[in-house]
Design a protein around this motif. Structure first.
Motif, PDB file in Angstrom:
ATOM      1  N   GLN A  65       5.177   7.697 -25.088  1.00  0.00           N
ATOM      2  CA  GLN A  65       3.908   8.416 -25.002  1.00  0.00           C
ATOM      3  C   GLN A  65       2.719   7.482 -25.201  1.00  0.00           C
ATOM      4  N   LEU A  66       2.825   6.288 -24.626  1.00  0.00           N
ATOM      5  CA  LEU A  66       1.754   5.301 -24.703  1.00  0.00           C
ATOM      6  C   LEU A  66       1.245   4.980 -23.304  1.00  0.00           C
ATOM      7  N   LYS A  67      -0.048   4.762 -23.203  1.00  0.00           N
ATOM      8  CA  LYS A  67      -0.621   4.367 -21.919  1.00  0.00           C
ATOM      9  C   LYS A  67      -0.325   2.909 -21.598  1.00  0.00           C
ATOM     10  N   GLN A  68      -0.236   2.092 -22.630  1.00  0.00           N
ATOM     11  CA  GLN A  68      -0.083   0.656 -22.424  1.00  0.00           C
ATOM     12  C   GLN A  68       0.538   0.010 -23.655  1.00  0.00           C
ATOM     13  N   ILE A  69       1.400  -0.979 -23.416  1.00  0.00           N
ATOM     14  CA  ILE A  69       1.893  -1.863 -24.474  1.00  0.00           C
ATOM     15  C   ILE A  69       1.503  -3.295 -24.136  1.00  0.00           C
ATOM     16  N   GLY A  70       1.832  -3.701 -22.916  1.00  0.00           N
ATOM     17  CA  GLY A  70       1.445  -5.028 -22.455  1.00  0.00           C
ATOM     18  C   GLY A  70       1.955  -6.135 -23.357  1.00  0.00           C
ATOM     19  N   HIS A  71       1.171  -7.195 -23.460  1.00  0.00           N
ATOM     20  CA  HIS A  71       1.568  -8.352 -24.266  1.00  0.00           C
ATOM     21  C   HIS A  71       1.095  -8.245 -25.709  1.00  0.00           C
ATOM     22  N   MET A  72       0.096  -7.384 -25.970  1.00  0.00           N
ATOM     23  CA  MET A  72      -0.560  -7.405 -27.275  1.00  0.00           C
ATOM     24  C   MET A  72      -0.475  -6.113 -28.072  1.00  0.00           C
ATOM     25  N   LYS A  73      -0.285  -4.971 -27.424  1.00  0.00           N
ATOM     26  CA  LYS A  73      -0.542  -3.703 -28.106  1.00  0.00           C
ATOM     27  C   LYS A  73       0.625  -3.156 -28.912  1.00  0.00           C
ATOM     28  N   PHE A  74       1.725  -3.868 -28.982  1.00  0.00           N
ATOM     29  CA  PHE A  74       2.806  -3.471 -29.887  1.00  0.00           C
ATOM     30  C   PHE A  74       2.266  -3.347 -31.310  1.00  0.00           C
ATOM     31  N   GLN A  99      -2.274   2.390 -32.518  1.00  0.00           N
ATOM     32  CA  GLN A  99      -1.897   3.405 -31.527  1.00  0.00           C
ATOM     33  C   GLN A  99      -0.427   3.298 -31.146  1.00  0.00           C
ATOM     34  N   SER A 100       0.164   2.134 -31.365  1.00  0.00           N
ATOM     35  CA  SER A 100       1.576   1.916 -31.031  1.00  0.00           C
ATOM     36  C   SER A 100       2.467   1.944 -32.262  1.00  0.00           C
ATOM     37  N   SER A 101       2.001   2.546 -33.339  1.00  0.00           N
ATOM     38  CA  SER A 101       2.744   2.487 -34.605  1.00  0.00           C
ATOM     39  C   SER A 101       4.126   3.132 -34.522  1.00  0.00           C
ATOM     40  N   ALA A 102       4.344   3.980 -33.539  1.00  0.00           N
ATOM     41  CA  ALA A 102       5.689   4.553 -33.362  1.00  0.00           C
ATOM     42  C   ALA A 102       6.714   3.460 -33.079  1.00  0.00           C
TER      43      ALA A 102
END
Length: 282
Positions: free
Chosen positions: A253-262, A266-269
């Motif tokens: 349920q994320l719009k983006q992870i990419g190289h940085m957003k882990f 917002q990506s705490s899941a």
């Protein structure tokens, strides 16, 4: 959070921050990506501490709070980041955590350089996010063109004009010491990243000696650490017990992870993935 001074064997002093768990089960060294300051990882480090893992963030020499001179005067290289800085940081963490099991959370460069650590065999396991060979030839065509411009035009020109790599101008993190930019360019134009320097600038390493569990995760929308490059980097650690997980942002349920957003809140899941992995080896 406690501010720490980390002493390297060559006299360099790094700045780190220790996030202490009240009931410490294990200790996690967070190895940053190239040009990314430790502050970026602090929400994740707090999460680890709240869940029983004391965590240490730090800035490599020539970056962030460890920059003790004009960046153009820094003689830092990627090799010194691995051989000296990460070695010293792990030693420091071990001393602060009463010999609890030691883990590495490597983001990009943090996972790439782990085999240069002189004390790498003290690690119980490592979890690497977006760590890959960075080989330009394996990237998607559109991004490959951008990467070739950055690596093969911008880095040498910036180093020549300014004495360092002005990565921030292209949204690539902090300004980099010239030696870091130069080595980054060299390794991404080769195969196997640091492997291109084996027997040359790198005479001794732990890449073959590490037999620890090593989990690698990469997002489907990561233009830098594509799956082929991650597998290429995994192969440099010839004897590690590898596993690979591909993350599709939509399935989380994320719009983006990419190289940085882990590592974004917002990506705490996603943060339970390394937590669950480390708990297996306590």
């Amino acid at each position: 959070m406690l501010s720490e001074k980390i002493h390297c064997d060559d006299g360099a002093i790094l700045t780190g921050n220790l996030f202490h768990a009240d009931e410490c089960l294990g200790a996690v060294l967070i190895g940053s990506a190239t040009g990314i300051k430790q502050q970026f990882y602090q929400p994740f480090a707090r999460f680890l501490a709240e869940n029983g893992f004391t965590a240490l963030t730090f800035d490599y020499r020539g970056i962030g709070d460890s920059l003790s001179q004009p960046v153009s005067d820094s003689r830092a290289t990627l090799i010194s980041w691995g051989e000296s800085d990460m070695t010293a940081a792990l030693h420091h963490l071990k001393a602060r955590t009463d010999d609890k099991p030691l883990f590495l959370l490597g983001h990009s460069a943090g996972g790439q350089l782990a085999g240069l650590m002189r004390n790498a065999q003290q690690l119980t396991a490592m979890f690497n996010v977006g760590s890959s060979s960075g080989s330009l030839r394996n990237m998607r065509l559109l991004y490959q063109l951008k990467a070739h411009f950055f690596m093969n035009c911008f880095i040498p020109l910036s180093n020549w004009l300014f004495g360092h790599t002005k990565s921030q101008w292209l949204g690539m993190g902090e300004p980099l010491p010239a030696g870091v930019g130069r080595q980054w360019r060299q390794w991404c134009n080769g195969q196997g990243y640091v492997k291109t320097s084996f027997g040359k600038d790198v005479q001794n390493h732990q890449y073959d000696a590490l037999k620890i569990p090593a989990k690698w995760v990469v997002a489907t929308d990561d233009d830098i650490a594509c799956e082929k490059n991650v597998k290429e980097m995994m192969s440099v650690y010839t004897n590690a017990d590898h596993s690979l997980e591909i993350l599709n942002p939509s399935l989380w349920q994320l719009k983006q992870i990419g190289h940085m957003k882990f590592f974004s809140r917002q990506s705490s899941a996603l943060w339970h993935l390394p937590l669950t992995f480390f708990r297996q080896y306590l």
